[in-house]
Scaffold this active site. Structure first.
Site, PDB file in Angstrom:
ATOM      1  N   ASP A   1       1.370  20.516 -20.267  1.00  0.00           N
ATOM      2  CA  ASP A   1       0.506  19.322 -20.671  1.00  0.00           C
ATOM      3  C   ASP A   1       1.467  18.456 -21.368  1.00  0.00           C
ATOM      4  O   ASP A   1       1.819  18.524 -22.637  1.00  0.00           O
ATOM      5  CB  ASP A   1      -0.529  19.729 -21.449  1.00  0.00           C
ATOM      6  CG  ASP A   1      -1.577  18.259 -21.495  1.00  0.00           C
ATOM      7  OD1 ASP A   1      -0.737  17.171 -21.481  1.00  0.00           O
ATOM      8  OD2 ASP A   1      -2.961  18.553 -21.545  1.00  0.00           O
TER       9      ASP A   1
ATOM     10  N   ARG B   1     -14.216  16.068 -33.515  1.00  0.00           N
ATOM     11  CA  ARG B   1     -13.415  16.852 -32.546  1.00  0.00           C
ATOM     12  C   ARG B   1     -14.007  18.335 -33.124  1.00  0.00           C
ATOM     13  O   ARG B   1     -13.209  18.977 -33.884  1.00  0.00           O
ATOM     14  CB  ARG B   1     -12.045  16.878 -32.560  1.00  0.00           C
ATOM     15  CG  ARG B   1     -11.306  15.947 -31.542  1.00  0.00           C
ATOM     16  CD  ARG B   1     -11.749  16.458 -30.307  1.00  0.00           C
ATOM     17  NE  ARG B   1     -11.105  15.466 -29.242  1.00  0.00           N
ATOM     18  CZ  ARG B   1     -11.785  15.440 -28.113  1.00  0.00           C
ATOM     19  NH1 ARG B   1     -12.958  15.730 -27.744  1.00  0.00           N
ATOM     20  NH2 ARG B   1     -11.023  14.612 -27.178  1.00  0.00           N
TER      21      ARG B   1
ATOM     22  N   LYS C   1      -1.170   7.967 -23.269  1.00  0.00           N
ATOM     23  CA  LYS C   1      -0.793   8.458 -24.750  1.00  0.00           C
ATOM     24  C   LYS C   1       0.679   8.006 -25.086  1.00  0.00           C
ATOM     25  O   LYS C   1       1.088   6.982 -25.536  1.00  0.00           O
ATOM     26  CB  LYS C   1      -1.121   9.881 -24.984  1.00  0.00           C
ATOM     27  CG  LYS C   1      -2.138  10.364 -24.289  1.00  0.00           C
ATOM     28  CD  LYS C   1      -3.621  10.013 -24.777  1.00  0.00           C
ATOM     29  CE  LYS C   1      -4.731  10.299 -23.964  1.00  0.00           C
ATOM     30  NZ  LYS C   1      -4.900  11.805 -23.642  1.00  0.00           N
TER      31      LYS C   1
ATOM     32  N   TYR D   1       0.734  -1.343  -0.058  1.00  0.00           N
ATOM     33  CA  TYR D   1       0.100  -0.019   0.090  1.00  0.00           C
ATOM     34  C   TYR D   1       0.740   1.333  -0.079  1.00  0.00           C
ATOM     35  O   TYR D   1       0.700   2.274  -0.667  1.00  0.00           O
ATOM     36  CB  TYR D   1      -0.956   0.112   1.178  1.00  0.00           C
ATOM     37  CG  TYR D   1      -2.025   1.144   1.200  1.00  0.00           C
ATOM     38  CD1 TYR D   1      -2.970   0.977   0.511  1.00  0.00           C
ATOM     39  CD2 TYR D   1      -1.766   2.614   1.540  1.00  0.00           C
ATOM     40  CE1 TYR D   1      -4.063   2.114   0.252  1.00  0.00           C
ATOM     41  CE2 TYR D   1      -2.486   3.449   1.624  1.00  0.00           C
ATOM     42  CZ  TYR D   1      -3.722   3.201   1.039  1.00  0.00           C
ATOM     43  OH  TYR D   1      -4.439   4.542   0.996  1.00  0.00           O
TER      44      TYR D   1
ATOM     45  N   PHE E   1      -7.950  21.974 -24.094  1.00  0.00           N
ATOM     46  CA  PHE E   1      -8.231  20.582 -24.121  1.00  0.00           C
ATOM     47  C   PHE E   1      -9.421  20.344 -23.270  1.00  0.00           C
ATOM     48  O   PHE E   1      -9.646  20.821 -22.415  1.00  0.00           O
ATOM     49  CB  PHE E   1      -6.875  19.541 -23.978  1.00  0.00           C
ATOM     50  CG  PHE E   1      -7.380  18.233 -24.077  1.00  0.00           C
ATOM     51  CD1 PHE E   1      -7.492  17.727 -25.179  1.00  0.00           C
ATOM     52  CD2 PHE E   1      -7.687  17.256 -22.975  1.00  0.00           C
ATOM     53  CE1 PHE E   1      -7.835  16.650 -25.507  1.00  0.00           C
ATOM     54  CE2 PHE E   1      -8.063  16.217 -23.021  1.00  0.00           C
ATOM     55  CZ  PHE E   1      -8.374  15.582 -24.325  1.00  0.00           C
ATOM     56  N   THR E   2     -10.295  19.423 -23.654  1.00  0.00           N
ATOM     57  CA  THR E   2     -11.708  19.148 -23.124  1.00  0.00           C
ATOM     58  C   THR E   2     -11.733  19.160 -21.584  1.00  0.00           C
ATOM     59  O   THR E   2     -12.135  20.188 -20.779  1.00  0.00           O
ATOM     60  CB  THR E   2     -12.387  17.861 -23.806  1.00  0.00           C
ATOM     61  OG1 THR E   2     -11.497  16.726 -23.479  1.00  0.00           O
ATOM     62  CG2 THR E   2     -12.593  18.291 -25.317  1.00  0.00           C
TER      63      THR E   2
ATOM     64  N   PHE F   1     -19.624  15.357 -25.434  1.00  0.00           N
ATOM     65  CA  PHE F   1     -19.274  14.210 -26.709  1.00  0.00           C
ATOM     66  C   PHE F   1     -19.087  12.983 -26.245  1.00  0.00           C
ATOM     67  O   PHE F   1     -19.492  12.062 -26.987  1.00  0.00           O
ATOM     68  CB  PHE F   1     -18.128  14.756 -27.162  1.00  0.00           C
ATOM     69  CG  PHE F   1     -16.983  14.815 -26.397  1.00  0.00           C
ATOM     70  CD1 PHE F   1     -16.539  16.092 -25.730  1.00  0.00           C
ATOM     71  CD2 PHE F   1     -16.051  13.709 -26.174  1.00  0.00           C
ATOM     72  CE1 PHE F   1     -15.471  16.017 -24.563  1.00  0.00           C
ATOM     73  CE2 PHE F   1     -14.778  13.857 -25.272  1.00  0.00           C
ATOM     74  CZ  PHE F   1     -14.539  14.825 -24.521  1.00  0.00           C
TER      75      PHE F   1
HETATM   76  C1  LIG Z   1      -5.894  12.716 -22.939  1.00  0.00           C
HETATM   77  C2  LIG Z   1      -5.516  13.931 -22.687  1.00  0.00           C
HETATM   78  C3  LIG Z   1      -5.564  14.353 -21.355  1.00  0.00           C
HETATM   79  C4  LIG Z   1      -6.401  13.952 -20.268  1.00  0.00           C
HETATM   80  O1  LIG Z   1      -6.069  12.574 -19.951  1.00  0.00           O
HETATM   81  P1  LIG Z   1      -6.835  11.378 -19.362  1.00  0.00           P
HETATM   82  O2  LIG Z   1      -5.527  10.217 -19.286  1.00  0.00           O
HETATM   83  O3  LIG Z   1      -7.544  10.975 -20.371  1.00  0.00           O
HETATM   84  O4  LIG Z   1      -7.613  11.553 -18.291  1.00  0.00           O
HETATM   85  C5  LIG Z   1      -5.151  15.920 -20.963  1.00  0.00           C
HETATM   86  N1  LIG Z   1      -4.547  16.388 -22.110  1.00  0.00           N
HETATM   87  C6  LIG Z   1      -4.229  16.092 -23.242  1.00  0.00           C
HETATM   88  C7  LIG Z   1      -3.747  16.901 -24.288  1.00  0.00           C
HETATM   89  C8  LIG Z   1      -5.027  15.015 -23.602  1.00  0.00           C
HETATM   90  O5  LIG Z   1      -4.918  14.348 -24.889  1.00  0.00           O
END
Ligand SMILES: *Cc1c(COP(=O)(O)O)cnc(C)c1O
Length: 459
Positions: free
Chosen positions: A217, A384, A260, A74, A126-127, A451
């Site tokens: 980011d 998008r 990613k 843990y 970004f969303t 979306f």
């Molecule tokens: C996917 C993404 C996020 C959010 O990350 P999650 O792992 O989906 O929560 C933030 N910024 C960018 C540019 C992304 O592509």
């Protein structure tokens, strides 16, 4: 003499996953049941899945074997320390707070740094990032270069911040109302477009002058580093690893969706150099994510992530990764299909306004086109555009962004060139019959990030 030297995947395939094909009738039923939203399709009904590159990449044999090294204690798991060392070596930051995925890190960052009424400039929204900024009381302001909003502009650095737009904002609202600038690599919403090293250096100068932090980011910064190697003078002989480190060294911290670049199926982190901020982030982590030495990840996930980061900066990996995206893009361009140029890192984006010029933006051309591509071929893409952009909180109207795109996102190390050929042919077929395509209207519209869960019917 053969001049052209092709790229090839720097791996061979050990395990395969069989794909399922469906009939048009089955797909008609499936897309109707999904409310014409590709997010609501069952993966079992999909042939080639280009919905997202998030968590969909293939892990290597070394990553799979590192999962056996999971220390599921843990507290104080040895995998945490292995990940922490990797972040220091590759991303330059001193302090690491693991999170379940990128938005977990965005939540922590936004809540800690944003006060009610603050402004957060960024190179396009970004969303999830913008939503967390707004939920913390902030206002997002887009300061990306104008070229980013033009799908046909060939400008190589469409991810750059327009420095004079940024300075104008700072002068207008005052530097004390700007806690940080949100700076994204390979900007997702404008086509996976990179920033240049020159831009980030300039940004550092401006931010130093006003005492404003730069929060990266870092989700696709390894891919951004490869574009710098490919296109920016002075970087051709540097490795992706060195370039990534240099990018991070100009910033104060980052949020990361490891799903990613980092070649894992789940995970993320917040990292920074400021000890005070780190301590606060650790403390928030225990409320929302988990103890600060795992933050929502299993020990084995952290070990696979540490290994994934090492593989993500291999030059040969990025060459094949970006090479495959470009291959799909060039196939489509050769067929006269309108796409965003130059080709980005993680995806090729169809320009739905140019593809379906007879539809009004409130008929959701990109949403419509993604559904049509599925009907034609079983290939799953995503919207998008107007649906993703949501409603303006002040007017309540659809935001109608300049870019109305369908994203064909390539998971890393998953599909082959033959899959790219089949995808091209399917899109060409939809393009031939585009005049007959009619738009969509909402049946159900969720309040947040609509979306993902919205449902539509044919107009
Ligand atoms: C996917 C993404 C996020 C959010 O990350 P999650 O792992 O989906 O929560 C933030 N910024 C960018 C540019 C992304 O592509």
């Amino acid at each position: 003499m053969r001049k052209k030297r092709s790229w090839a995947e720097p791996f061979k395939i050990k395990v395969v996953e069989l794909l399922k094909t469906t009939t048009r009738e089955e797909r008609e039923k499936a897309i109707k049941e999904a409310g014409f939203n590709t997010f609501l399709l069952k993966s079992d009904d999909v042939y080639i899945d280009l919905l997202t590159d998030s968590g969909t990449s293939a892990m290597s044999d070394v990553q799979w074997s590192s999962m056996m090294l999971g220390d599921e204690a843990y507290a104080g798991s040895k995998n945490f320390y292995s990940l922490e060392k990797t972040i220091q070596e590759y991303y330059s930051y001193k302090y690491l707070v693991p999170t379940h995925q990128g938005r977990g890190a965005e939540h922590i960052l936004s809540q800690l740094m944003i006060k009610e009424g603050d402004y957060i400039p960024g190179n396009m929204y970004f969303t999830t990032t913008r939503l967390h900024q707004e939920k913390a009381g902030g206002n997002f302001v887009d300061v990306i270069v104008d070229e980013a909003h033009d799908p046909s502009s060939e400008f190589p650095w469409k991810g750059n911040v327009n420095i004079s737009k940024l300075e104008k904002l700072i002068n207008k609202v005052g530097a004390d109302k700007v806690p940080y600038i949100s700076y994204e690599g390979c900007v997702n919403m404008c086509g996976g477009q990179p920033f240049s090293m020159e831009n980030i250096k300039e940004l550092r100068k401006v931010c130093d002058k006003h005492d404003i932090a730069i929060m990266l980011d870092a989700t696709r910064c390894a891919e951004n580093a490869y574009f710098i190697k490919e296109k920016e003078k002075g970087y051709e002989n540097k490795s992706v690893k060195e370039i990534l480190y240099e990018i991070c060294s100009y910033t104060d911290g980052c949020t990361m969706s490891a799903k990613k670049d980092s070649l894992v199926n789940i995970g993320g982190f917040f990292a920074c150099n400021d000890e005070e901020l780190y301590k606060k982030a650790q403390n928030m982590c225990v409320i929302f994510e988990g103890l600060h030495t795992y933050g929502g990840m299993a020990g084995r996930d952290m070990e696979a992530l540490a290994q994934g980061i090492k593989e993500s900066v291999m030059d040969e990996h990025q060459k094949a990764r970006i090479g495959q995206t470009k291959y799909l893009g060039q196939n489509l361009l050769a067929e006269g299909i309108p796409i965003v140029v130059p080709c980005g890192g993680h995806a090729i984006f169809l320009d739905a306004k140019a593809f379906l010029p007879h539809l009004d933006q409130d008929d959701f051309p990109a949403q419509t086109l993604a559904a049509e591509l599925y009907l034609e071929s079983g290939i799953r893409a995503m919207e998008r555009g107007n649906v993703s952009a949501g409603r303006d909180p002040e007017t309540g109207k659809n935001r109608r962004p300049p870019l109305e795109l369908v994203r064909l996102t390539l998971p890393r190390r998953v599909y082959t060139q033959a899959h790219m050929d089949v995808t091209t042919e399917a899109i060409v077929e939809v393009y031939k019959n585009r005049d007959k395509i009619t738009g969509l209207k909402f049946e159900y519209e969720p309040e947040y990030l609509r979306f993902f869960q919205a449902r539509f019917s044919k107009k």
